[in-house]
Design a protein around this motif. Structure first.
Motif, PDB file in Angstrom:
ATOM      1  N   ILE A   1      34.891  45.699  27.752  1.00  0.00           N
ATOM      2  CA  ILE A   1      35.388  45.770  26.374  1.00  0.00           C
ATOM      3  C   ILE A   1      35.717  47.206  25.996  1.00  0.00           C
ATOM      4  CG2 ILE A   1      34.702  45.517  23.958  1.00  0.00           C
ATOM      5  CD1 ILE A   1      33.213  42.971  24.741  1.00  0.00           C
ATOM      6  N   PHE A   2      34.829  48.140  26.298  1.00  0.00           N
ATOM      7  CA  PHE A   2      35.083  49.540  25.954  1.00  0.00           C
ATOM      8  C   PHE A   2      36.272  50.096  26.732  1.00  0.00           C
ATOM      9  CE2 PHE A   2      30.502  49.940  24.465  1.00  0.00           C
ATOM     10  CZ  PHE A   2      30.863  50.029  23.135  1.00  0.00           C
ATOM     11  N   ASP A   3      36.476  49.624  27.954  1.00  0.00           N
ATOM     12  CA  ASP A   3      37.642  50.061  28.727  1.00  0.00           C
ATOM     13  C   ASP A   3      38.945  49.544  28.109  1.00  0.00           C
ATOM     14  OD1 ASP A   3      36.097  51.441  30.518  1.00  0.00           O
ATOM     15  OD2 ASP A   3      36.024  49.823  32.011  1.00  0.00           O
ATOM     16  N   MET A   4      38.898  48.336  27.551  1.00  0.00           N
ATOM     17  CA  MET A   4      40.095  47.769  26.937  1.00  0.00           C
ATOM     18  C   MET A   4      40.421  48.452  25.606  1.00  0.00           C
ATOM     19  SD  MET A   4      40.002  43.641  27.619  1.00  0.00           S
ATOM     20  CE  MET A   4      38.392  43.376  26.872  1.00  0.00           C
ATOM     21  N   ILE A   5      39.414  48.702  24.799  1.00  0.00           N
ATOM     22  CA  ILE A   5      39.641  49.202  23.441  1.00  0.00           C
ATOM     23  C   ILE A   5      39.761  50.718  23.407  1.00  0.00           C
ATOM     24  CG2 ILE A   5      38.752  49.231  21.080  1.00  0.00           C
ATOM     25  CD1 ILE A   5      39.730  46.495  22.095  1.00  0.00           C
ATOM     26  N   LYS A   6      38.966  51.409  24.245  1.00  0.00           N
ATOM     27  CA  LYS A   6      38.932  52.889  24.231  1.00  0.00           C
ATOM     28  C   LYS A   6      38.654  53.408  22.820  1.00  0.00           C
ATOM     29  CE  LYS A   6      42.015  53.517  28.199  1.00  0.00           C
ATOM     30  NZ  LYS A   6      41.959  52.094  28.600  1.00  0.00           N
ATOM     31  N   PRO A   7      37.478  53.099  22.269  1.00  0.00           N
ATOM     32  CA  PRO A   7      37.172  53.517  20.891  1.00  0.00           C
ATOM     33  C   PRO A   7      37.063  55.035  20.757  1.00  0.00           C
ATOM     34  CG  PRO A   7      35.209  52.653  21.959  1.00  0.00           C
ATOM     35  CD  PRO A   7      36.345  52.396  22.909  1.00  0.00           C
ATOM     36  N   GLU A   8      37.271  55.522  19.544  1.00  0.00           N
ATOM     37  CA  GLU A   8      37.182  56.960  19.291  1.00  0.00           C
ATOM     38  C   GLU A   8      35.748  57.459  19.446  1.00  0.00           C
ATOM     39  OE1 GLU A   8      38.809  57.777  15.470  1.00  0.00           O
ATOM     40  OE2 GLU A   8      40.872  57.291  16.038  1.00  0.00           O
ATOM     41  N   LYS A   9      34.783  56.649  19.014  1.00  0.00           N
ATOM     42  CA  LYS A   9      33.373  57.025  19.133  1.00  0.00           C
ATOM     43  C   LYS A   9      32.703  56.146  20.183  1.00  0.00           C
ATOM     44  CE  LYS A   9      32.962  58.475  14.291  1.00  0.00           C
ATOM     45  NZ  LYS A   9      32.228  58.277  13.012  1.00  0.00           N
ATOM     46  N   GLU A  10      31.734  56.703  20.854  1.00  0.00           N
ATOM     47  CA  GLU A  10      31.024  55.957  21.890  1.00  0.00           C
ATOM     48  C   GLU A  10      30.098  54.909  21.277  1.00  0.00           C
ATOM     49  OE1 GLU A  10      28.965  58.572  24.471  1.00  0.00           O
ATOM     50  OE2 GLU A  10      30.773  59.596  25.193  1.00  0.00           O
ATOM     51  N   ASN A  11      29.968  53.796  21.986  1.00  0.00           N
ATOM     52  CA  ASN A  11      29.000  52.740  21.647  1.00  0.00           C
ATOM     53  C   ASN A  11      29.264  52.052  20.311  1.00  0.00           C
ATOM     54  OD1 ASN A  11      27.544  53.154  24.042  1.00  0.00           O
ATOM     55  ND2 ASN A  11      26.384  54.832  23.100  1.00  0.00           N
ATOM     56  N   CYS A  12      30.452  52.121  19.785  1.00  0.00           N
ATOM     57  CA  CYS A  12      30.793  51.327  18.591  1.00  0.00           C
ATOM     58  C   CYS A  12      32.304  51.187  18.495  1.00  0.00           C
ATOM     59  CB  CYS A  12      30.217  51.947  17.320  1.00  0.00           C
ATOM     60  SG  CYS A  12      30.960  53.524  16.858  1.00  0.00           S
ATOM     61  N   ILE A  13      32.730  50.100  17.890  1.00  0.00           N
ATOM     62  CA  ILE A  13      34.158  49.805  17.750  1.00  0.00           C
ATOM     63  C   ILE A  13      34.469  49.603  16.272  1.00  0.00           C
ATOM     64  CG2 ILE A  13      35.992  48.149  18.279  1.00  0.00           C
ATOM     65  CD1 ILE A  13      34.560  47.526  20.882  1.00  0.00           C
ATOM     66  N   THR A  14      35.479  50.300  15.795  1.00  0.00           N
ATOM     67  CA  THR A  14      35.914  50.152  14.405  1.00  0.00           C
ATOM     68  C   THR A  14      37.156  49.272  14.340  1.00  0.00           C
ATOM     69  OG1 THR A  14      37.351  52.103  14.483  1.00  0.00           O
ATOM     70  CG2 THR A  14      35.037  52.465  13.896  1.00  0.00           C
TER      71      THR A  14
END
Length: 528
Positions: free
Chosen positions: A435-448
């Motif tokens: 999931i984190f690889d797909m989204i590449k969030p700005e902050k680690e360990n959370c998705i906005t």
């Protein structure tokens, strides 16, 4: 030097060697206090105050002259008692340099240097900029031509030509525009009444979205409600050739109109208030869709909002779930959606009304409107309204971010379901990395929500968390879905889903018509 001579000295000519105002601030303060105590100063200040109160223009030259007199009439005793400093020779270069005085505000040279004030043209118009002269003349010429054979005015059925040719608006807005002009309900719109509303009322200079907005909205309202679209849909159902087959089934005419309105508010009313503002109308694609409907005889080619096939899919999917046909569905009904694709936990979140408050008056029941919002969000998770809908469901604590714990809460049920169908389970740790690889969030360990809107793979995240069938299709890279996407890259997920479902439902409808009794999982009555 005599004291009498000091009284007529210009203070600018005084040279005070050894005295610095910066190093001795008390000198400046004493000078200022002495100047204020002079009678001429008091008269000058009083004169300025009186002029200001009476709004009399202040004469700069006169005041400057008074100011010079006040300054030169008497000097502080500080200088008189300590000796008068010598004057600079009048012919010296120093004197020439200091000749320019700050009081010489009316200097001819200064006035030449000052730029002349420029007249700023009007740039704000409360009702929009006035129309160009050529546009107004063209409009009046067309109006005169159309009304030339109707001296007494036009009736409603005759007014459609004016709506199309003069106003350049969709023809199904004609009756609504007619009633806006015919405020006294006379059944006639005269030439003068039309010009008063369209030209004098600043409608001519507006953009198309603003024109439609002002025609639809109620007087005094700054927004559009669902009821404001009902007359437009009624006119469309009456006049559009692609909907002629519905004229003998008024109950489905009403359902079609409701569905179109729900779709409009789902996509256009981004604030979720139930009231569409002018800004929201301009940002959306509704105006373009309305213009396309007016030009296209096949209503199904207008896939935005007005497609009858899309309505058919939404209504039939609701009809399949509504076992007792009371036009309400509960949790157990919704769990059957998509062949039991959804988890219990996500259905609980939907019925807790976190993503959207239900319009149903019955507690624990979802209305047709609520279902329309749900199916549009479920079948097109790449759209922004859908991302907002499902983000609210997954964000359990409402802090504006999706944490790993919240994702694990929903994925646990998916993991259990995979084990029940003897499917090789995928551990949450692996899923989280994916999931984190797909989204590449700005902050680690959370998705906005911002992260989700910036990614093209956001739909897969939600399918992984609560839709088992779509998760498995994603894991196996269903070749049918991949081919369908490549064949129609301009279509949305919803468009492709509605296309597949309409084919399925129409085939089942044909089988029911031919007498097959085992089409539905349950013996449901066909809605058509």
């Amino acid at each position: 030097m005599d004291i009498e001579e000091v009284h007529i000295l210009d203070p600018e000519l005084l040279q005070l060697p050894g005295l610095s105002v910066k190093s001795n601030p008390l000198i400046a303060e004493e000078l200022f206090c002495h100047w204020l105590s002079l009678p001429d100063t008091s008269r000058l200040v009083k004169s300025l105050i009186d002029d200001t109160k009476s709004s009399t223009p202040v004469s700069i030259s006169k005041n400057c002259a008074n100011l010079n007199i006040a300054c030169g009439s008497a000097l502080p005793s500080l200088f008189l008692n300590s000796g008068t400093p010598p004057l600079s020779p009048r012919g010296s270069p120093r004197f020439s340099r200091q000749k320019t005085s700050p009081f010489s505000l009316q200097s001819p040279l200064r006035s030449l240097r000052e730029p002349k004030p420029q007249l700023i043209p009007q740039f704000y118009f409360q009702h929009g900029p006035p129309p160009a002269k050529e546009l107004q003349e063209q409009c009046l010429s067309m109006v005169d031509h159309l009304f030339s054979d109707f001296i007494d005015g036009l009736r409603m059925d005759e007014f459609k030509t004016v709506t199309k040719e003069v106003c350049k608006l969709p023809s199904f807005l004609s009756s609504l525009l007619f009633r806006k002009i015919d405020v006294d309900s006379t059944g006639i719109v005269t030439r003068d009444a039309f010009i008063k509303y369209w030209v004098d009322g600043h409608m001519l200079a507006m953009d198309v979205a603003s024109q439609i907005y002002n025609i639809l909205r109620q007087p005094g309202c700054e927004y559009l409600r669902q009821a404001d679209f009902k007359p437009v849909l009624d006119e469309l159902l009456t006049t559009h050739p692609g909907l002629e087959f519905l004229r003998n089934t008024p109950e489905f005419q009403e359902r079609y109109a409701e569905t179109v309105i729900y779709r409009i508010f789902y996509y256009i009313n981004r604030s979720g208030t139930g009231c569409i503002t002018l800004r929201e109308l301009k940002r959306g694609n509704l105006v373009a869709a309305m213009q396309q409907v007016d030009e296209e005889d096949d209503i199904n080619k207008v896939i935005r909002y007005f497609s009858y096939e899309h309505f058919y899919v939404i209504y039939c999917r609701f009809w399949e779930l509504d076992g007792d046909h009371d036009f309400l569905i509960d949790k157990e009904n919704l769990l059957k959606y998509g062949n039991h694709a959804l988890t219990y936990r996500i259905v609980d979140r939907i019925f807790s009304q976190v993503p959207r408050k239900f319009t149903s008056k019955v507690e624990g029941k979802m209305s047709y409107e609520d279902f329309a919002y749900f199916i549009l969000a479920e079948e097109d998770k790449s759209s922004e309204p859908s991302l907002e809908y499902w983000f609210k469901c997954i964000d359990l604590d409402g802090d504006g971010v999706i944490s790993p714990n919240e994702m694990q809460f929903f994925y646990e049920e998916q993991l259990h379901r995979m084990e029940c169908i003897t499917q090789e389970p995928v551990l949450f740790e692996d899923i989280l990395c994916q999931i984190f690889d797909m989204i590449k969030p700005e902050k680690e360990n959370c998705i906005t929500l911002k992260d989700l809107k910036a990614s093209k793979l956001s739909r897969n995240v939600f399918n992984i968390l609560f839709n088992l069938n779509k998760f498995m299709a994603f894991e196996t890279r269903d070749p049918f879905l991949i081919r369908q996407e490549r064949e129609n890259p301009t279509l949305t997920e919803w468009d492709r889903f509605a296309q597949r479902e309409y084919v399925r439902l129409s085939m089942e409808e044909d089988e029911v018509s031919n007498g097959s009794a085992d089409v539905w999982d349950e013996p449901l009555e066909s809605p058509f």
